[in-house]
Scaffold this motif. Sequence first.
Motif, PDB file in Angstrom:
ATOM      1  N   THR A 284     -19.822  28.215  95.464  1.00 30.23           N
ATOM      2  CA  THR A 284     -20.782  28.614  96.506  1.00 30.23           C
ATOM      3  C   THR A 284     -21.091  30.103  96.405  1.00 30.23           C
ATOM      4  O   THR A 284     -20.217  30.917  96.114  1.00 30.23           O
ATOM      5  CB  THR A 284     -20.208  28.267  97.892  1.00 30.23           C
ATOM      6  N   ILE A 285     -22.349  30.438  96.670  1.00 27.35           N
ATOM      7  CA  ILE A 285     -22.786  31.838  96.745  1.00 27.35           C
ATOM      8  C   ILE A 285     -23.452  32.058  98.096  1.00 27.35           C
ATOM      9  O   ILE A 285     -24.411  31.363  98.448  1.00 27.35           O
ATOM     10  CB  ILE A 285     -23.775  32.180  95.608  1.00 27.35           C
ATOM     11  N   ILE A 286     -22.958  33.037  98.853  1.00 31.23           N
ATOM     12  CA  ILE A 286     -23.550  33.415 100.139  1.00 31.23           C
ATOM     13  C   ILE A 286     -24.175  34.790  99.982  1.00 31.23           C
ATOM     14  O   ILE A 286     -23.476  35.765  99.711  1.00 31.23           O
ATOM     15  CB  ILE A 286     -22.494  33.449 101.264  1.00 31.23           C
ATOM     16  N   SER A 287     -25.483  34.871 100.119  1.00 30.41           N
ATOM     17  CA  SER A 287     -26.187  36.142  99.921  1.00 30.41           C
ATOM     18  C   SER A 287     -26.047  37.056 101.139  1.00 30.41           C
ATOM     19  O   SER A 287     -25.625  36.628 102.211  1.00 30.41           O
ATOM     20  CB  SER A 287     -27.666  35.873  99.637  1.00 30.41           C
ATOM     21  N   GLU A 288     -26.446  38.311 100.947  1.00 34.88           N
ATOM     22  CA  GLU A 288     -26.234  39.330 101.975  1.00 34.88           C
ATOM     23  C   GLU A 288     -26.954  38.995 103.283  1.00 34.88           C
ATOM     24  O   GLU A 288     -27.968  38.302 103.305  1.00 34.88           O
ATOM     25  CB  GLU A 288     -26.688  40.696 101.468  1.00 34.88           C
ATOM     26  N   ASP A 289     -26.363  39.492 104.369  1.00 39.45           N
ATOM     27  CA  ASP A 289     -26.927  39.390 105.719  1.00 39.45           C
ATOM     28  C   ASP A 289     -26.962  37.976 106.281  1.00 39.45           C
ATOM     29  O   ASP A 289     -27.636  37.718 107.285  1.00 39.45           O
ATOM     30  CB  ASP A 289     -28.341  39.998 105.777  1.00 39.45           C
ATOM     31  N   CYS A 290     -26.252  37.052 105.660  1.00 38.58           N
ATOM     32  CA  CYS A 290     -26.157  35.705 106.224  1.00 38.58           C
ATOM     33  C   CYS A 290     -25.150  35.689 107.378  1.00 38.58           C
ATOM     34  O   CYS A 290     -24.229  36.500 107.427  1.00 38.58           O
ATOM     35  CB  CYS A 290     -25.704  34.697 105.171  1.00 38.58           C
ATOM     36  N   VAL A 291     -25.345  34.736 108.262  1.00 39.30           N
ATOM     37  CA  VAL A 291     -24.376  34.476 109.325  1.00 39.30           C
ATOM     38  C   VAL A 291     -23.969  33.017 109.206  1.00 39.30           C
ATOM     39  O   VAL A 291     -24.808  32.123 109.300  1.00 39.30           O
ATOM     40  CB  VAL A 291     -24.970  34.755 110.719  1.00 39.30           C
ATOM     41  N   ILE A 292     -22.685  32.804 108.976  1.00 36.48           N
ATOM     42  CA  ILE A 292     -22.152  31.444 108.870  1.00 36.48           C
ATOM     43  C   ILE A 292     -21.339  31.208 110.136  1.00 36.48           C
ATOM     44  O   ILE A 292     -20.211  31.689 110.264  1.00 36.48           O
ATOM     45  CB  ILE A 292     -21.288  31.264 107.610  1.00 36.48           C
ATOM     46  N   LEU A 293     -21.938  30.490 111.054  1.00 39.79           N
ATOM     47  CA  LEU A 293     -21.320  30.302 112.357  1.00 39.79           C
ATOM     48  C   LEU A 293     -20.251  29.215 112.320  1.00 39.79           C
ATOM     49  O   LEU A 293     -20.080  28.527 111.322  1.00 39.79           O
ATOM     50  CB  LEU A 293     -22.398  29.993 113.397  1.00 39.79           C
ATOM     51  N   GLN A 294     -19.571  29.046 113.412  1.00 38.95           N
ATOM     52  CA  GLN A 294     -18.337  28.289 113.504  1.00 38.95           C
ATOM     53  C   GLN A 294     -18.431  26.877 112.925  1.00 38.95           C
ATOM     54  O   GLN A 294     -19.427  26.192 113.037  1.00 38.95           O
ATOM     55  CB  GLN A 294     -17.857  28.212 114.962  1.00 38.95           C
ATOM     56  N   ASN A 295     -17.313  26.485 112.274  1.00 38.66           N
ATOM     57  CA  ASN A 295     -17.103  25.096 111.845  1.00 38.66           C
ATOM     58  C   ASN A 295     -18.169  24.592 110.879  1.00 38.66           C
ATOM     59  O   ASN A 295     -18.558  23.416 110.935  1.00 38.66           O
ATOM     60  CB  ASN A 295     -17.017  24.172 113.070  1.00 38.66           C
ATOM     61  N   SER A 296     -18.612  25.437 109.981  1.00 39.81           N
ATOM     62  CA  SER A 296     -19.537  25.019 108.933  1.00 39.81           C
ATOM     63  C   SER A 296     -18.771  24.792 107.639  1.00 39.81           C
ATOM     64  O   SER A 296     -17.791  25.487 107.354  1.00 39.81           O
ATOM     65  CB  SER A 296     -20.623  26.071 108.706  1.00 39.81           C
ATOM     66  N   ILE A 298     -19.540  24.492 103.474  1.00 41.44           N
ATOM     67  CA  ILE A 298     -20.531  24.696 102.411  1.00 41.44           C
ATOM     68  C   ILE A 298     -19.823  24.540 101.076  1.00 41.44           C
ATOM     69  O   ILE A 298     -18.840  25.229 100.798  1.00 41.44           O
ATOM     70  CB  ILE A 298     -21.185  26.086 102.525  1.00 41.44           C
ATOM     71  N   VAL A 299     -20.325  23.632 100.230  1.00 40.58           N
ATOM     72  CA  VAL A 299     -19.670  23.317  98.957  1.00 40.58           C
ATOM     73  C   VAL A 299     -20.677  23.435  97.816  1.00 40.58           C
ATOM     74  O   VAL A 299     -21.750  22.828  97.868  1.00 40.58           O
ATOM     75  CB  VAL A 299     -19.082  21.889  98.977  1.00 40.58           C
ATOM     76  N   ASP A 300     -20.342  24.209  96.784  1.00 42.68           N
ATOM     77  CA  ASP A 300     -21.154  24.306  95.567  1.00 42.68           C
ATOM     78  C   ASP A 300     -22.630  24.533  95.878  1.00 42.68           C
ATOM     79  O   ASP A 300     -23.512  23.892  95.316  1.00 42.68           O
ATOM     80  CB  ASP A 300     -21.001  23.039  94.717  1.00 42.68           C
ATOM     81  N   SER A 301     -22.908  25.453  96.777  1.00 41.75           N
ATOM     82  CA  SER A 301     -24.289  25.671  97.228  1.00 41.75           C
ATOM     83  C   SER A 301     -24.651  27.147  97.199  1.00 41.75           C
ATOM     84  O   SER A 301     -23.784  28.020  97.220  1.00 41.75           O
ATOM     85  CB  SER A 301     -24.476  25.119  98.647  1.00 41.75           C
ATOM     86  N   PHE A 302     -25.954  27.409  97.191  1.00 40.63           N
ATOM     87  CA  PHE A 302     -26.488  28.772  97.254  1.00 40.63           C
ATOM     88  C   PHE A 302     -27.176  28.954  98.594  1.00 40.63           C
ATOM     89  O   PHE A 302     -28.019  28.138  98.982  1.00 40.63           O
ATOM     90  CB  PHE A 302     -27.481  29.017  96.125  1.00 40.63           C
ATOM     91  N   ILE A 303     -26.822  30.049  99.290  1.00 45.10           N
ATOM     92  CA  ILE A 303     -27.432  30.363 100.576  1.00 45.10           C
ATOM     93  C   ILE A 303     -28.141  31.706 100.444  1.00 45.10           C
ATOM     94  O   ILE A 303     -27.526  32.720 100.116  1.00 45.10           O
ATOM     95  CB  ILE A 303     -26.383  30.434 101.708  1.00 45.10           C
ATOM     96  N   GLY A 304     -29.454  31.723 100.698  1.00 45.56           N
ATOM     97  CA  GLY A 304     -30.255  32.931 100.509  1.00 45.56           C
ATOM     98  C   GLY A 304     -30.057  33.975 101.595  1.00 45.56           C
ATOM     99  O   GLY A 304     -29.436  33.726 102.632  1.00 45.56           O
ATOM    100  N   LYS A 305     -30.607  35.162 101.357  1.00 45.63           N
ATOM    101  CA  LYS A 305     -30.430  36.313 102.245  1.00 45.63           C
ATOM    102  C   LYS A 305     -30.888  36.003 103.670  1.00 45.63           C
ATOM    103  O   LYS A 305     -31.934  35.398 103.885  1.00 45.63           O
ATOM    104  CB  LYS A 305     -31.215  37.510 101.719  1.00 45.63           C
ATOM    105  N   GLY A 306     -30.098  36.485 104.619  1.00 51.79           N
ATOM    106  CA  GLY A 306     -30.501  36.438 106.017  1.00 51.79           C
ATOM    107  C   GLY A 306     -30.518  35.067 106.647  1.00 51.79           C
ATOM    108  O   GLY A 306     -31.047  34.899 107.747  1.00 51.79           O
ATOM    109  N   THR A 307     -29.943  34.097 106.000  1.00 53.32           N
ATOM    110  CA  THR A 307     -29.946  32.726 106.534  1.00 53.32           C
ATOM    111  C   THR A 307     -28.784  32.531 107.504  1.00 53.32           C
ATOM    112  O   THR A 307     -27.711  33.113 107.345  1.00 53.32           O
ATOM    113  CB  THR A 307     -29.887  31.705 105.378  1.00 53.32           C
ATOM    114  N   GLU A 308     -29.019  31.695 108.502  1.00 52.16           N
ATOM    115  CA  GLU A 308     -27.993  31.385 109.487  1.00 52.16           C
ATOM    116  C   GLU A 308     -27.651  29.899 109.401  1.00 52.16           C
ATOM    117  O   GLU A 308     -28.525  29.049 109.406  1.00 52.16           O
ATOM    118  CB  GLU A 308     -28.484  31.716 110.891  1.00 52.16           C
ATOM    119  N   VAL A 309     -26.347  29.630 109.307  1.00 58.73           N
ATOM    120  CA  VAL A 309     -25.859  28.247 109.267  1.00 58.73           C
ATOM    121  C   VAL A 309     -24.907  28.061 110.436  1.00 58.73           C
ATOM    122  O   VAL A 309     -23.933  28.805 110.571  1.00 58.73           O
ATOM    123  CB  VAL A 309     -25.129  27.941 107.941  1.00 58.73           C
TER     124      VAL A 309
END
Length: 458
Positions: A284-296, A298-309
Amino acid sequence: MYKCALVLAAGQGTRMKSKLPKVLHKVCGKSMVNHVIDTLRKVNIDDVNVIIGTGAELVRESTEDKKVSYSLQEETLGTGHAVICAKEFLKGKKGIVAIANGDAPLIEPETLENVINSHINEKNYGTIITSIIEDSTGYGRIVRNNEGNVESIVEHKDCNEEQLEIKEINAGMYIFDIEELLQALDKLSNNNSQKEYYLTDVIEIMAKKGLKVGSVVAPFEETLGVNSRVQLAEVESIMRKKINERHLVNGVTIIDPSNTYIGRDVKIENDVIIYPGCILEGNTIISEDCVILQNSRIVDSFIGKGTEVQSSVILQSKVGENTHVGPFAYIRPESIIGDDVKIGDFVEIKKSTIGNGTKVSHLTYVGDAEVGKNVNFGCGTVTVNYDGNKKHLTKIGDNAFVGCNTNLVAPVEVEEGAYIAAGSTITTTVPSDALAVARAKQVNIKNWVSRRGLYHKK
């Protein structure tokens, strides 16, 4: 110089009390043997040979994508016997071989590289990884000669009073000159109470031959092996703490490190915020400025800048920038979510592409679909992708509007800018700029309820 490695992975692990081979139990989301193989690859080992025995086929399946070879140890007759089983792999090779335990996943690449460099620079024929601990009870002691070189490894039960005071212990990992190791293996004996062939005897064989055997001290926790579920939990805790601290140092905010679970191969850029209960696994790659909120998760995935999960699951997919996922969304493998997208609560995306600016706000299933830009999905929309035999594709063009409670029966296409009225079941193409209404005409039958005695006014 040619470098290869042997990974000892044939042990039964009876204390684990498991049907699964010991080395396949996971630490931070990855099997222990794969942690060891990946560490060896990071120090430029040319070839890795895994010595398998108990659960051989399961170990093969778990490691087959690692481009390793295998040697079979049909009987577990000691660590020396395990290496003897790999003689065919070593035969004809010149250089050095690292020997590591498949149940010791905490060794760091930097430590292993330091040992290899020391072996080469000191012109050793054997180099042992050792640790120094205050209470060395139960461990093999490192005995040195007057020049400070390793002379032998003496097991605790065989130590004399002087040797019992030694604090330096054998960590069970080695570097050997291949040709000299092969010669020493021919001299191994099982003349002991356990009737086993011990790899530690190779050290004394080399030393008596006048060959230099050195050592490198490593932190004790890096050398820990796993023989029980209790030790598995201890190793998990140590690795997780080290992983989280590395990310904290690199500019990631982890609200509660003790309740955040990040895999060893996960990459996180700075100014990411991770809330408690999150599980980040695989590549997994989490790009800058992301917010990964509680109880998420993420497996083998790419998350782009500034995204909220938020409280969602994302598997083997790509999510773009400034996108909002969740709460309670499920993005299944092979999905591609664009930029500025909303994937809302109780939405499931399966093997679909979602264009930039599209909103799938709630209670919707999108499977096997190609969705364009700025599409709006009303609540309760379903792409009906399965006919009982095959999966079919739904195509939705840019700027389309899909009303609430719509069924899109694939294969079907909604062209650019088309509108679909709420409650429609769409089975044929909706042309661009058209409104599709596909629902039965409402008929009200007066007094139908009371005639059947279904409702009585009080």
